[in-house]
Design an enzyme around this catalytic site. Sequence first.
Site, PDB file in Angstrom:
ATOM      1  N   ASP A  59      -4.225   9.514  16.718  1.00  8.16           N
ATOM      2  CA  ASP A  59      -4.725   9.121  15.102  1.00  8.16           C
ATOM      3  C   ASP A  59      -5.386   7.504  15.272  1.00  8.16           C
ATOM      4  O   ASP A  59      -5.018   6.977  14.314  1.00  8.16           O
ATOM      5  CB  ASP A  59      -3.531   9.434  14.139  1.00  8.16           C
ATOM      6  N   VAL A  93       4.486   1.031   1.534  1.00  5.91           N
ATOM      7  CA  VAL A  93       4.589   0.011   2.611  1.00  5.91           C
ATOM      8  C   VAL A  93       4.847  -1.412   1.541  1.00  5.91           C
ATOM      9  O   VAL A  93       4.038  -1.643   0.723  1.00  5.91           O
ATOM     10  CB  VAL A  93       3.457  -0.185   3.378  1.00  5.91           C
ATOM     11  N   LYS A 118       7.859  -0.027   5.822  1.00  7.06           N
ATOM     12  CA  LYS A 118       7.315   1.400   5.602  1.00  7.06           C
ATOM     13  C   LYS A 118       8.371   2.101   5.047  1.00  7.06           C
ATOM     14  O   LYS A 118       9.406   2.315   5.763  1.00  7.06           O
ATOM     15  CB  LYS A 118       6.682   1.960   6.638  1.00  7.06           C
ATOM     16  N   GLY A 168       0.788   5.783   0.971  1.00  9.55           N
ATOM     17  CA  GLY A 168       0.056   6.838   1.565  1.00  9.55           C
ATOM     18  C   GLY A 168       0.855   8.091   1.258  1.00  9.55           C
ATOM     19  O   GLY A 168       1.662   8.119   0.830  1.00  9.55           O
ATOM     20  N   PHE A 203       2.871   9.328   3.502  1.00 13.93           N
ATOM     21  CA  PHE A 203       4.204   9.009   4.064  1.00 13.93           C
ATOM     22  C   PHE A 203       5.098   8.435   3.077  1.00 13.93           C
ATOM     23  O   PHE A 203       6.397   8.712   3.190  1.00 13.93           O
ATOM     24  CB  PHE A 203       4.107   8.040   5.364  1.00 13.93           C
ATOM     25  N   GLY A 204       4.510   7.600   2.019  1.00 13.27           N
ATOM     26  CA  GLY A 204       5.530   6.821   1.260  1.00 13.27           C
ATOM     27  C   GLY A 204       4.815   5.552   0.747  1.00 13.27           C
ATOM     28  O   GLY A 204       3.344   5.427   0.411  1.00 13.27           O
ATOM     29  N   GLY A 250       0.854  -1.284  -0.073  1.00 12.76           N
ATOM     30  CA  GLY A 250       0.092  -0.027   0.031  1.00 12.76           C
ATOM     31  C   GLY A 250       0.879   1.483  -0.107  1.00 12.76           C
ATOM     32  O   GLY A 250       2.157   1.012   0.059  1.00 12.76           O
TER      33      GLY A 250
END
Length: 653
Positions: free
Chosen positions: A465, A353, A368, A348, A350-351, A346
Amino acid sequence: MLPHLLLLCLHFLISTSTAYADDGFTYDGFSGSMLRLDGVASISSRALMLTDGAPQSVGRAFFGRRFDSISSFSTTFVFVITAPYSDLSGHGLAFTVSATTDSLLDGLPSQYMGMFNQQNLGNPTNQLFAVELDTIISPEFKDVDNNHVGIDVNSLVSIRSQVAGYYTPDGNFSILTLISGEPIQVWVDYDDSSHRVNVSLAPYLQHKPQRPLLSTTVNLTSVLPSSVYVGFASATGVMRSIHRIIGWSFNPNGEAKPLNYAALSEVIQDVRRDNQRSHSRIPMKILIPVVTLSVFVTLVIIVALYVYMKKARESGEWEIDSGSSSFTYKDLVAATSGFSDRMLLGKGGFGKVYKGVLQTSKQNVAVKRVSPESKQGMKEFIAEITILGHLRHRNLVQLLGYSRHKSELLLVYDYMPNGSLDRVLHGQYRQQTVDWVCRFNIIKGIASGLCYLHEDWEKVVIHRDIKASNVLLDNEMKGRLGDFGLARLHNHGTDAHTTHLAGTWGYISPELARLGRATKATDVFAFGVFMLEVACGRRPIEVNGSGEPVLLTDWVTDAWESGSILKSVDQRLEDHVREEAELVLKLGLLCSHPVPSARPSTRLIVQYLVNDVLLPDFQPSFLNLTSRHEDFDQHILASPSVATTMTGLSGGR
């Protein structure tokens, strides 16, 4: 000269004597005969060394032949665990009775204790019985450091566990520190007729306690085949610990023979001499050049560190204080096949995974890869390593380590084969409904993990979160809370110093949106929305037919006010238990109350969910109160049921 050598040989044979027959065997010290060793296990100073102090290692030792028939078996052994610190160790050792030794070859280090891995944990086909001596802090025993004993069947979730210790003749309980470096004796007895397992501990040279530490019923005939192996498994994690067995006696069909304490005491002295050898005096002719070289090297290191720290400050980097080990970039490139797209799990803000397989241990991991342009920068990266690297809970994603390569940042976690809960509830696999039992267990598990963060760890961790996409599902579909990039921690009894808004819309409490200050209560609000999301199968904010956004909390409240709160339950959940679903929905609304002081503590949430405490009765009107103190106070005074609710909820906060 010859008689003297003969005497030495005779003394060695006596002190490491091993007797084995149909009625079992006895090791008064070890010579390696009739033992099957694998991993890092070895014989050293006449002791069976299961682990040698290296981190992330596994050691196992089994008696060399099967026992074709065990009924009422008995065993006793003496162990010593040497840890680098008085209050930190990892991860422990276990006496095991197993159908085969081959299946244990896939056992992983750290929390898997060298017996299991991500795929087979809890699988009945394991056919394994174990008594574990666990030296990692457990949330169940938060007031006692590094100390518990458990009886396990096919899993590391013990069917019965207790703080390590023993009962004295006068009936008092005395705690034993498993990582004290002192020898401790263990007795395990199983009666085939009553299916009763008794486990006892005592300091070395003390008599077996009359009252066992653990006693439970388990029918091992239904667990184990007729032919089994007996032995030990041990593992380390980040911490460097040495696990030794000094002596061992086993009888498959009766009481184990007593150990020879005179012989064992000599082995213990040899082990202690080994431990002290590294501190022995060095001859002066060697010491002077060593000291000179050391001073020179120290000066070079100091200069290098000064230059590095200066550059680190200039580039915004920070020192990482982590309980996790670091990986090399080369390791992670190899594990992910060069960060191949076919390994992509996946991506997002952040980058990305990736799934990975560590080349040495063959353990599945998730990597990650934080890009330089990531919204999650160095500060969040270090926060996640620093906080999550020290946390240990079955409902938190385990951080295994990290790596930094040029401008790239990489985090390594336990691999969660079933992905995120968000994808299961709302994604492309939405047709594959997760049943009510699974959802309710996920809610209880995340509540337990959150209670650990808020109440049971040495500091208070505010996650900031909590949402369905940050809950990952393991191979048993159990939920684990992850992504601690926004988390902050502070001491118990003090307030957090977070003053800027963070989180995800729909999960953000009114006071957090207004003041930007995160607290335990703002985490509880997000968890309340999360509970409703799991039960209803709807996102926190959805758009209605008129194109207007509708909050999930309002939608559930409207269903309640219209006559039945259960109308809001996910229509796919035909198997839901009415009482449990109603509890989750009402508790979710209470947790997401607009007034922070009306929300229960995480410990109380857990008690409600496991039915230790009944949820107080309240009406939907209680949820419509604002934070204006005069209205709130008047409603409490006017309604006895709500007054009771508030009294119960304020306890323990």
